[in-house]
Design a protein around this motif. Structure first.
Motif, PDB file in Angstrom:
ATOM      1  N   ARG A 154       0.837  -1.184   0.000  1.00 24.84           N
ATOM      2  CA  ARG A 154       0.000   0.000   0.000  1.00 24.84           C
ATOM      3  C   ARG A 154       0.882   1.248   0.000  1.00 24.84           C
ATOM      4  O   ARG A 154       1.823   1.358   0.797  1.00 24.84           O
ATOM      5  N   PRO A 162      -7.132  10.698  -2.708  1.00 22.63           N
ATOM      6  CA  PRO A 162      -7.977  10.473  -3.887  1.00 22.63           C
ATOM      7  C   PRO A 162      -7.901  11.640  -4.850  1.00 22.63           C
ATOM      8  O   PRO A 162      -7.644  12.790  -4.459  1.00 22.63           O
ATOM      9  N   HIS A 211     -10.188   4.686   2.052  1.00 23.26           N
ATOM     10  CA  HIS A 211      -9.169   4.990   1.052  1.00 23.26           C
ATOM     11  C   HIS A 211      -7.940   4.112   1.271  1.00 23.26           C
ATOM     12  O   HIS A 211      -7.426   3.997   2.392  1.00 23.26           O
ATOM     13  N   TRP A 212      -7.490   3.487   0.206  1.00 26.28           N
ATOM     14  CA  TRP A 212      -6.322   2.599   0.276  1.00 26.28           C
ATOM     15  C   TRP A 212      -5.089   3.329  -0.245  1.00 26.28           C
ATOM     16  O   TRP A 212      -4.158   3.613   0.488  1.00 26.28           O
ATOM     17  N   ASP A 246      -6.670   6.092  -6.321  1.00 26.41           N
ATOM     18  CA  ASP A 246      -8.130   6.014  -6.433  1.00 26.41           C
ATOM     19  C   ASP A 246      -8.650   4.607  -6.160  1.00 26.41           C
ATOM     20  O   ASP A 246      -9.716   4.215  -6.633  1.00 26.41           O
ATOM     21  N   THR A 247      -7.897   3.875  -5.366  1.00 23.04           N
ATOM     22  CA  THR A 247      -8.304   2.537  -4.916  1.00 23.04           C
ATOM     23  C   THR A 247      -8.786   2.613  -3.478  1.00 23.04           C
ATOM     24  O   THR A 247      -8.185   3.284  -2.637  1.00 23.04           O
ATOM     25  N   PHE A 253     -11.364  -5.023  -2.950  1.00 26.57           N
ATOM     26  CA  PHE A 253     -10.769  -3.798  -3.474  1.00 26.57           C
ATOM     27  C   PHE A 253     -11.603  -3.259  -4.630  1.00 26.57           C
ATOM     28  O   PHE A 253     -12.117  -4.027  -5.455  1.00 26.57           O
ATOM     29  N   THR A 291     -11.538   0.184  -7.522  1.00 31.76           N
ATOM     30  CA  THR A 291     -10.710   1.279  -8.064  1.00 31.76           C
ATOM     31  C   THR A 291     -11.529   2.106  -9.052  1.00 31.76           C
ATOM     32  O   THR A 291     -12.185   1.552  -9.939  1.00 31.76           O
ATOM     33  N   ASP A 330     -11.734   4.738 -12.159  1.00 32.47           N
ATOM     34  CA  ASP A 330     -10.981   5.271 -13.294  1.00 32.47           C
ATOM     35  C   ASP A 330     -11.360   6.731 -13.486  1.00 32.47           C
ATOM     36  O   ASP A 330     -12.556   7.085 -13.465  1.00 32.47           O
ATOM     37  N   ASN A 336     -14.119  -0.186 -10.957  1.00 34.01           N
ATOM     38  CA  ASN A 336     -13.692  -1.575 -11.128  1.00 34.01           C
ATOM     39  C   ASN A 336     -13.744  -2.288  -9.776  1.00 34.01           C
ATOM     40  O   ASN A 336     -13.047  -1.901  -8.826  1.00 34.01           O
ATOM     41  N   THR A 392     -12.749  -9.230 -12.108  1.00 33.82           N
ATOM     42  CA  THR A 392     -12.876  -7.775 -12.036  1.00 33.82           C
ATOM     43  C   THR A 392     -14.029  -7.337 -12.929  1.00 33.82           C
ATOM     44  O   THR A 392     -14.051  -7.620 -14.127  1.00 33.82           O
TER      45      THR A 392
END
Length: 580
Positions: free
Chosen positions: A459, A465, A510-511, A514-515, A529, A531, A533, A544, A566
């Protein structure tokens, strides 16, 4: 004398000459001290009148003695195969931390063992017994196959009927496959549509089966049609719709009426909604963050023919008896023809072997896995619903069946099966099955926690973000997975709501970049997870979502996993928002 006369009447019905009658009768019993002498004596005398019955009386006595000795011998064998079983189970449950478990064993047409252990729910005292109901999940599949087999007997269905012969509207993403896929294809997992729902994997839980298929028709094939084996709950759901079309009643009605009732499966049901909180039913449990917790029951109704049956150890004993001995017959009543039962257990797909020149092949039949234990053919299937595991094993050469269910995921089930089979086969091992499985499990668990730790260590810290929270909100859509809403919760966090279902909500953390890590409100479903785009104009245009189709080990979490999909949800055009 009465017994002898009854035997005489039975044998006289055959029209066989008297000498032959007694020769056959004597030769059919190998337990006599001197069968050759008896045979010579009887065949060299005229068997008439009183002399006939005098000899029949002797024979009847010998038969009675033989049956008693045989019964004592069988009881001794049964006692041997069950020797130490209670202690083995109790030790295993303590080591694994299993709240409750039930086992049933049938042999030679009889239930020789049915018992419960532990409690139905952690923290309560209500005990598990042989009548406690468990969700038996995918062991349902063999019941759905048998239901279809009854319709095959009635001439309403053929294994090689096209699905469209019964469901003209049936459609998959491949037009040719849609037209030629058969009932046999559905039941042998060779269509090519992979997992969409299953243990910890939820798909449109409140939609009806027809609606679900309207979406599945957009799903790309995971492997080409009929090119291999790919396990699919969805295709068994289709099989249930074939039953409805052919029988004129739903699968949900057919199983209780045509299978459960004649088998005396009095506790069995096809929906978790039929179980009340205070019923004799096992609650599911799961290890979450190192602690065993009670979790909600999982509703599998929308793919019921694949996984929704609930049953007790006693219920499953009756089900095993139908599939053993004179298969298809139960207590003198034939429910399924011998030919159809033979069809059901025929291998449909042979699994690759590391040593095909020497090893016994394993295969998938119709609703059953086919393999070997030592040199004995066995048929088995596991069941996994959230927080409950089960296994059913048939050993036809031993005329034996074993069922185990527990309300916590673990590997004690196969250890119990192996323990019982070893005793039945008089095999001495240099290892204890429970200790072996437990040691392997702990080693694998440690390895997977290390793999998860590496994912977490990857990570990237210090990122933010691209957009403000409200710029991600809106409706997103996929033709297969339908609608997904991104919204801001009452506590100000982003959250996902799948299919407009209030029970299918996950909070976003928030990871990096934008994931986000999406954690389900139902902790048993764990996390995934997602994400976003961002397009060239700085808008969130796509979401996704990584669906874990099968976690490597649920106790560790939904990741790591070697089997994921996915899904890319497109944001609806009128929902696009620019970066603030």
């Amino acid at each position: 004398m009465e017994t002898a006369q009854r035997i005489a009447r039975i044998w006289n019905l055959s029209g066989t000459p008297a000498k032959q009658k007694l020769c056959i009768l004597v030769q059919s019993k190998p337990y006599y001290d001197s069968p050759e002498k008896s045979l010579v004596m009887i065949t060299h005398n005229t068997l008439t009148g009183t002399y006939w019955f005098r000899h029949l009386t002797c024979i009847a006595v010998l038969i009675t003695i033989t049956l008693v000795i045989t019964n004592i011998s069988l009881n001794a064998q049964n006692a041997t195969c069950l020797e130490g079983l209670d202690e083995f189970i109790e030790k295993g449950m303590a080591d694994w931390g299993i709240p409750g478990l039930a086992v049933s064993v049938v042999k030679d047409g009889e239930i020789i063992y049915a018992k419960g252990f532990g409690v139905r729910k952690l923290g309560d005292t209500a005990p598990v017994d042989e009548h406690t109901v468990f969700g038996v999940a995918s062991t349902t599949k063999a019941m759905t196959v048998t239901a279809l087999g009854m319709l095959v007997d009635e001439g309403k269905v053929s294994w090689d009927d096209r699905v469209r012969d019964h469901l003209p509207w049936f459609e998959l993403s491949d037009p040719w496959a849609s037209d030629v896929v058969t009932v046999r294809d559905l039941l042998s997992h060779r269509v090519g549509i992979g997992r969409m729902t299953g243990n910890r994997l939820v798909f449109m839980p409140n939609r009806d089966r027809k609606t679900i298929l309207d979406h599945v028709r957009h799903q790309p094939f995971e492997i080409p049609f009929r090119s291999g084996y790919l396990y699919s709950n969805m295709m068994y759901m289709v099989a249930g719709l074939v039953i409805e079309a052919a029988a004129g009643i739903s699968w949900d009605q057919f199983l209780p009426e045509r299978l459960f009732k004649p088998l005396g499966m009095n506790s069995a049901s096809v929906s978790i909604t039929s179980i009340c909180e205070h019923d004799n039913a096992a609650w599911p449990h799961q290890e979450i963050n190192g602690t065993i917790q009670t979790i909600p029951w999982r509703n599998f109704d929308n793919v019921g023919p694949a996984a929704s049956v609930n049953a007790s150890a006693m219920d499953m004993a009756s089900w095993m008896l139908l599939n053993l001995g004179d298969q298809g017959e139960y207590k003198g009543e034939r429910l399924v023809s011998r030919q159809v039962m033979n069809d059901i257990f025929q291998p449909q797909y042979a699994f690759p072997s590391a040593d095909p020149m020497h090893s016994n092949f394993t295969a998938y039949a119709l609703g059953w896995n086919s393999g070997f234990y030592e040199d004995h053919r066995i048929f088995q299937h596991g069941g996994a619903t959230d927080g409950i595991n089960s296994i059913i094993v048939l050993a036809p050469s031993l005329d034996m069946g074993i069922f185990v269910a527990g309300n916590l995921f673990c590997q004690l089930r196969p250890a119990i099966v192996s323990h019982i089979l070893d005793r039945a086969l008089d095999i001495e091992r240099d290892h204890d099955w429970h200790e072996l499985f437990h040691k392997q499990y702990m080693a694998e668990k440690e390895t997977l926690f290390e793999a998860r730790k590496k994912i977490e260590e990857a990570r990237v810290t210090g990122t933010v973000p691209s957009l403000k929270p409200e710029a991600y909100t809106g409706m997103y859509h996929d033709p297969v997975y339908d609608d997904l809403e991104v919204r801001i919760s009452n506590d100000g966090n982003l959250e996902l709501c799948f299919w407009g279902d209030p029970d299918m909500v996950a909070t976003l953390e928030h990871w990096h970049f934008d994931t986000f890590l999406a954690s389900w409100r139902n902790p048993a479903m764990r996390e995934k997870f997602v994400t976003f785009d961002i397009d060239h104009e700085g808008r969130a245009s796509r979401l996704n979502v990584i669906f874990t189709l099968r976690p490597d080990m649920i106790e560790v979490g939904l990741f790591p996993s070697g089997y994921t999909r996915t899904v890319s949800y497109e944001r609806q055009s009128n929902q696009l928002q620019y970066k603030q």
